[in-house]
Scaffold this active site. Sequence first.
Site, PDB file in Angstrom:
ATOM      1  N   GLU A 179       0.845  -1.212   0.000  1.00 11.28           N
ATOM      2  CA  GLU A 179       0.000   0.000   0.000  1.00 11.28           C
ATOM      3  C   GLU A 179       0.876   1.257   0.000  1.00 11.28           C
ATOM      4  O   GLU A 179       0.464   2.294  -0.504  1.00 11.28           O
ATOM      5  CB  GLU A 179      -0.951   0.002   1.204  1.00 11.28           C
ATOM      6  CG  GLU A 179      -1.940  -1.169   1.251  1.00 11.28           C
ATOM      7  CD  GLU A 179      -3.202  -0.971   0.415  1.00 11.28           C
ATOM      8  OE1 GLU A 179      -3.355   0.082  -0.234  1.00 11.28           O
ATOM      9  OE2 GLU A 179      -4.049  -1.906   0.407  1.00 11.28           O
ATOM     10  N   ARG A 208     -10.948   9.939  -4.677  1.00  8.33           N
ATOM     11  CA  ARG A 208     -10.640   8.893  -3.688  1.00  8.33           C
ATOM     12  C   ARG A 208     -10.523   7.515  -4.352  1.00  8.33           C
ATOM     13  O   ARG A 208      -9.795   6.642  -3.879  1.00  8.33           O
ATOM     14  CB  ARG A 208     -11.701   8.877  -2.570  1.00  8.33           C
ATOM     15  CG  ARG A 208     -11.341   7.878  -1.477  1.00  8.33           C
ATOM     16  CD  ARG A 208     -12.096   8.083  -0.191  1.00  8.33           C
ATOM     17  NE  ARG A 208     -11.647   7.116   0.796  1.00  8.33           N
ATOM     18  CZ  ARG A 208     -11.878   7.192   2.093  1.00  8.33           C
ATOM     19  NH1 ARG A 208     -12.574   8.194   2.580  1.00  8.33           N
ATOM     20  NH2 ARG A 208     -11.425   6.272   2.915  1.00  8.33           N
ATOM     21  N   ASN A 252      -7.905   2.987  -5.045  1.00 12.08           N
ATOM     22  CA  ASN A 252      -8.227   1.600  -5.378  1.00 12.08           C
ATOM     23  C   ASN A 252      -7.278   1.020  -6.431  1.00 12.08           C
ATOM     24  O   ASN A 252      -7.528  -0.071  -6.946  1.00 12.08           O
ATOM     25  CB  ASN A 252      -9.675   1.492  -5.878  1.00 12.08           C
ATOM     26  CG  ASN A 252     -10.663   1.873  -4.798  1.00 12.08           C
ATOM     27  OD1 ASN A 252     -10.410   1.660  -3.613  1.00 12.08           O
ATOM     28  ND2 ASN A 252     -11.786   2.468  -5.177  1.00 12.08           N
ATOM     29  N   HIS A 262      -8.699  -7.795  -5.879  1.00 16.72           N
ATOM     30  CA  HIS A 262      -9.890  -8.341  -5.236  1.00 16.72           C
ATOM     31  C   HIS A 262     -10.311  -9.656  -5.906  1.00 16.72           C
ATOM     32  O   HIS A 262     -10.701 -10.621  -5.236  1.00 16.72           O
ATOM     33  CB  HIS A 262     -11.017  -7.300  -5.313  1.00 16.72           C
ATOM     34  CG  HIS A 262     -12.238  -7.710  -4.582  1.00 16.72           C
ATOM     35  ND1 HIS A 262     -13.274  -8.384  -5.194  1.00 16.72           N
ATOM     36  CD2 HIS A 262     -12.599  -7.576  -3.284  1.00 16.72           C
ATOM     37  CE1 HIS A 262     -14.212  -8.643  -4.296  1.00 16.72           C
ATOM     38  NE2 HIS A 262     -13.833  -8.165  -3.139  1.00 16.72           N
TER      39      HIS A 262
HETATM   40  N1  GLY Z   1      -8.633   1.975   1.223  1.00 16.28           N
HETATM   41  C1  GLY Z   1      -9.174   2.843   0.265  1.00 16.28           C
HETATM   42  C2  GLY Z   1      -9.840   4.040   0.853  1.00 16.28           C
HETATM   43  O1  GLY Z   1      -9.699   4.296   2.025  1.00 16.28           O
HETATM   44  O2  GLY Z   1     -10.521   4.732   0.139  1.00 16.28           O
END
Ligand code: GLY
Length: 384
Positions: free
Chosen positions: A193, A250, A254, A261
Amino acid sequence: MAVKPPETIRVELGGRSYDVLVGAGLLDDIAHHAAPFLESYCSRPVPIVADTNAREHHGGRIEASLGAAGYETVWYDVASGEASKSWTSLEKLTDWLLSLGITRSDHVFALGGGVVGDLVGFACSILKRGCGFVQLPTTLLSQVDSSVGGKTAINTSAGKNMIGAFHQPSLVLADTTSLATLPPREMRAGYAEVIKYGLLGDAEFFAWLEANSHSVLAREDEPLKYAIATSIRAKARIVAEDERETSGVRALLNLGHTFGHALEAETGFSDKLLHGEAVALGMVLAARYSARRGELSGEDAKRAAIAIYASGLPAQVNELGLMCSGETLVDHMRHDKKMEGSGTLPFLLLKGIGQAYMARDVELSDVAAFLDEELGRADGALPT
Ligand code: GLY
């Protein structure tokens, strides 16, 4: 030796703004850092919901700090693993919080990784229509991602995180020393991440990670703190711009998650492939698919894959030993939360290192053909 002050990152959300503190030893001084959120407990114990491993490793120092400040604690243990993000766990936890007489002006403390943070956050979003909570993330993945931004959820038979709410914490304390006890595999999974923030929007950070991954993964103080704080700053900026993932900003977070996924679903959301490992592979696939579409240079796609591989993360999907076709993986994608009513699945792809964008013109049949190639079965045939 003087203790370095923590770095404070503000998540700017108007009346829901809060600080994320990053530094070594924050949990040893929790009574000071979380003082405003403890005041309501002058005559009641402070409720701490903890992953059992996290409590074993860090419970003592939290109790010492709170005890010295005159607070008692009351603990609720949550078993490690996604199974704890269930309706049953949620019911038991909310019953426990209600039995303690938690009010809307109280704060519940969540100690552990993403599972505890998501469960406690969701419980607090519905408890008496919403009470406060403080995140005490103890894994790299939860420090750089899940504890910041207010996404809370539980899983159902329909899939992961299918029931949830946006509910921002009031404070996040990311104590870098808590990563000392994290197993190397989990450390690497969280590091995926971190790489994501470089790949999606910060070429300079990505280049820094290429040169410093060893120091970060070895948990050297300064590189570790820099990597975590830079990741959180990126997330805080994105969340401040698009708290509820409505404008597309946002959604950049992803990157690697749609491919990832599908791989997690195919491996049964098991230890065979941790979430961060799936995201790592998903980012390699997103880069390679972007190159296939002619939007990313082959050289940059290779750079992304090498950075991931060099960190000890999986970078080749055909090495997972999956007995499935590209179409099977695409079928998992059809159940993705991001699937739109019109049948469009937006994909996060790359135009360059540090330049993620959302593509809305991706044909799932093309993705299936690409995945067949990646799985080493371009003719779509399964191994006999
Ligand atoms: N983990 C993705 C978000 O917080 O939008």
